[in-house]
Design an enzyme around this catalytic site. Structure first.
Site, mmCIF file in Angstrom:
data_model
loop_
_atom_site.group_PDB
_atom_site.id
_atom_site.type_symbol
_atom_site.label_atom_id
_atom_site.label_comp_id
_atom_site.label_asym_id
_atom_site.label_seq_id
_atom_site.Cartn_x
_atom_site.Cartn_y
_atom_site.Cartn_z
ATOM 1 N N ASN A 68 0.826 -1.199 0.000
ATOM 2 C CA ASN A 68 0.000 0.000 0.000
ATOM 3 C C ASN A 68 0.864 1.255 0.000
ATOM 4 O OD1 ASN A 68 -2.521 -1.420 0.161
ATOM 5 N ND2 ASN A 68 -2.071 -1.820 2.316
ATOM 6 N N CYS A 77 -5.323 -7.791 -4.009
ATOM 7 C CA CYS A 77 -6.010 -6.664 -4.637
ATOM 8 C C CYS A 77 -6.636 -7.143 -5.929
ATOM 9 C CB CYS A 77 -5.042 -5.511 -4.901
ATOM 10 S SG CYS A 77 -5.794 -4.128 -5.790
ATOM 11 N N HIS A 155 -13.006 -6.713 5.223
ATOM 12 C CA HIS A 155 -13.877 -5.626 4.762
ATOM 13 C C HIS A 155 -15.066 -5.486 5.697
ATOM 14 C CE1 HIS A 155 -11.996 -4.883 0.806
ATOM 15 N NE2 HIS A 155 -11.651 -6.155 0.910
ATOM 16 N N GLU A 202 -9.667 2.354 1.767
ATOM 17 C CA GLU A 202 -8.798 1.184 1.780
ATOM 18 C C GLU A 202 -7.786 1.256 2.904
ATOM 19 O OE1 GLU A 202 -7.276 -1.038 -1.489
ATOM 20 O OE2 GLU A 202 -8.254 0.293 -2.933
ATOM 21 N N ARG A 203 -7.645 0.156 3.582
ATOM 22 C CA ARG A 203 -6.649 0.028 4.643
ATOM 23 C C ARG A 203 -5.259 0.307 4.081
ATOM 24 N NH1 ARG A 203 -5.740 -5.868 7.380
ATOM 25 N NH2 ARG A 203 -5.400 -6.328 5.172
ATOM 26 N N CYS A 211 -11.966 -0.611 -5.515
ATOM 27 C CA CYS A 211 -11.325 -1.699 -4.772
ATOM 28 C C CYS A 211 -12.003 -2.991 -5.204
ATOM 29 C CB CYS A 211 -11.459 -1.480 -3.267
ATOM 30 S SG CYS A 211 -10.814 -2.842 -2.266
ATOM 31 N N GLY A 212 -11.242 -3.882 -5.830
ATOM 32 C CA GLY A 212 -11.828 -5.113 -6.340
ATOM 33 C C GLY A 212 -12.342 -6.020 -5.238
ATOM 34 N N THR A 213 -11.527 -6.242 -4.202
ATOM 35 C CA THR A 213 -11.997 -7.071 -3.094
ATOM 36 C C THR A 213 -13.143 -6.387 -2.361
ATOM 37 O OG1 THR A 213 -10.251 -6.151 -1.680
ATOM 38 C CG2 THR A 213 -9.806 -8.282 -2.733
ATOM 39 N N GLY A 214 -13.112 -5.049 -2.315
ATOM 40 C CA GLY A 214 -14.199 -4.298 -1.692
ATOM 41 C C GLY A 214 -15.500 -4.439 -2.461
#
Length: 268
Positions: A68, A77, A155, A202-203, A211-214
């Protein structure tokens, strides 16, 4: 001693990273490099740094490490994984349209969609969501208004009429004592057309364009709470991702674009 490296800047729905081919260039301190290079005033400017390498295990073809903007290492990610698929194919590092990518949260399979010899979009098998991590799940319930979903990284999804609270509320929740390892925070709203408008804190990076995972976590949370079915269009600041949480294997599949921005050379 300074070291000159070649890099490529890419983005997935505005979620931009600096990509370095670690098969050619070795970074002794990638965390420090991520902080320096990600600075949008004194560096290249990005949400972080991604290293692409060969896989150390036979179960995968290539590997990724992602750092990050604050130097912390991320588990995964989704947007970066799609960009890696495009990078590997269009830079001639593979001729395969299915790529197994090793990440810190497991091996993700990338399915490349090719149009006129170029990667037009990538579908990523993000594997199964984790909904019952004991510590984080109980922490989410104690907050009383969100849904905890792990997509290989944590998340916390909040459905709200005010997604623009992402800056103030997201920054506070990332470091809330309920999340001892910090957390990615999503603010989501179901639109009239059924799409889900989402903004992300994002952390380790703060507000990002996507954010794809988000997006995956938001789609899962929407299905879990009866707000949507298992197919969702997640509209983020930088673009739209299509998410499917399949009943057949319980895996989450994310499809979206990836784009080159520019190549360059820099001393670090």
């Amino acid at each position: 001693m300074s070291n000159k490296i070649r890099f490529t800047k890419m983005h997935g729905c505005g979620n931009d990273y600096i990509y370095v081919n670690a098969m050619e260039y070795h970074l002794t301190n990638p965390a420090a490099a991520a902080v320096k290079l990600s600075d949008r005033h004194k560096g290249i400017g990005s949400d972080g740094l991604v290293l692409i390498d060969k896989s150390p295990v036979p179960e995968a073809d290539f590997s990724m490490r992602i750092f990050n903007a604050d130097g912390s290492e991320a588990m995964m990610c989704g947007n970066a994984s799609r960009c890696i698929g495009k990078y590997l194919y269009e830079r001639g590092l593979t001729s395969e349209t299915q790529i197994r990518l090793l990440t810190l949260s497991g091996v993700k399979t990338l399915q490349l969609h090719i149009t006129n010899g170029k990667v037009s979009s990538v579908m990523v098998d993000m594997l199964q969501p984790v909904l019952e991590d004991e510590t984080q799940f109980l922490a989410a319930r104690s907050q009383g208004r969100g849904t905890f979903v792990s997509m290989g990284n944590p998340h916390y999804v909040i459905f709200t009429d005010n997604v623009d609270q992402v800056g103030e509320t997201g920054s506070a929740l990332e470091v809330h004592p309920a999340f001892p390892q910090r957390c990615n925070i999503e603010f989501a709203h179901i639109e009239a057309d059924g799409s889900i408008r989402t903004r992300v804190w994002e952390r380790g990076s703060g507000i990002t364009q996507a954010c794809g995972t988000g997006a995956c976590a938001t789609a899962v949370a929407a299905a879990l709470t009866g707000r949507a079915n298992r197919k969702s269009r997640i509209v983020m600041d930088g673009g739209t991702l299509d998410i499917e949480w399949r009943e057949t294997d319980n895996h989450v599949y994310m499809t979206g674009p990836a784009a080159f921005v520019f190549d360059g050379e820099i001393e670090i």
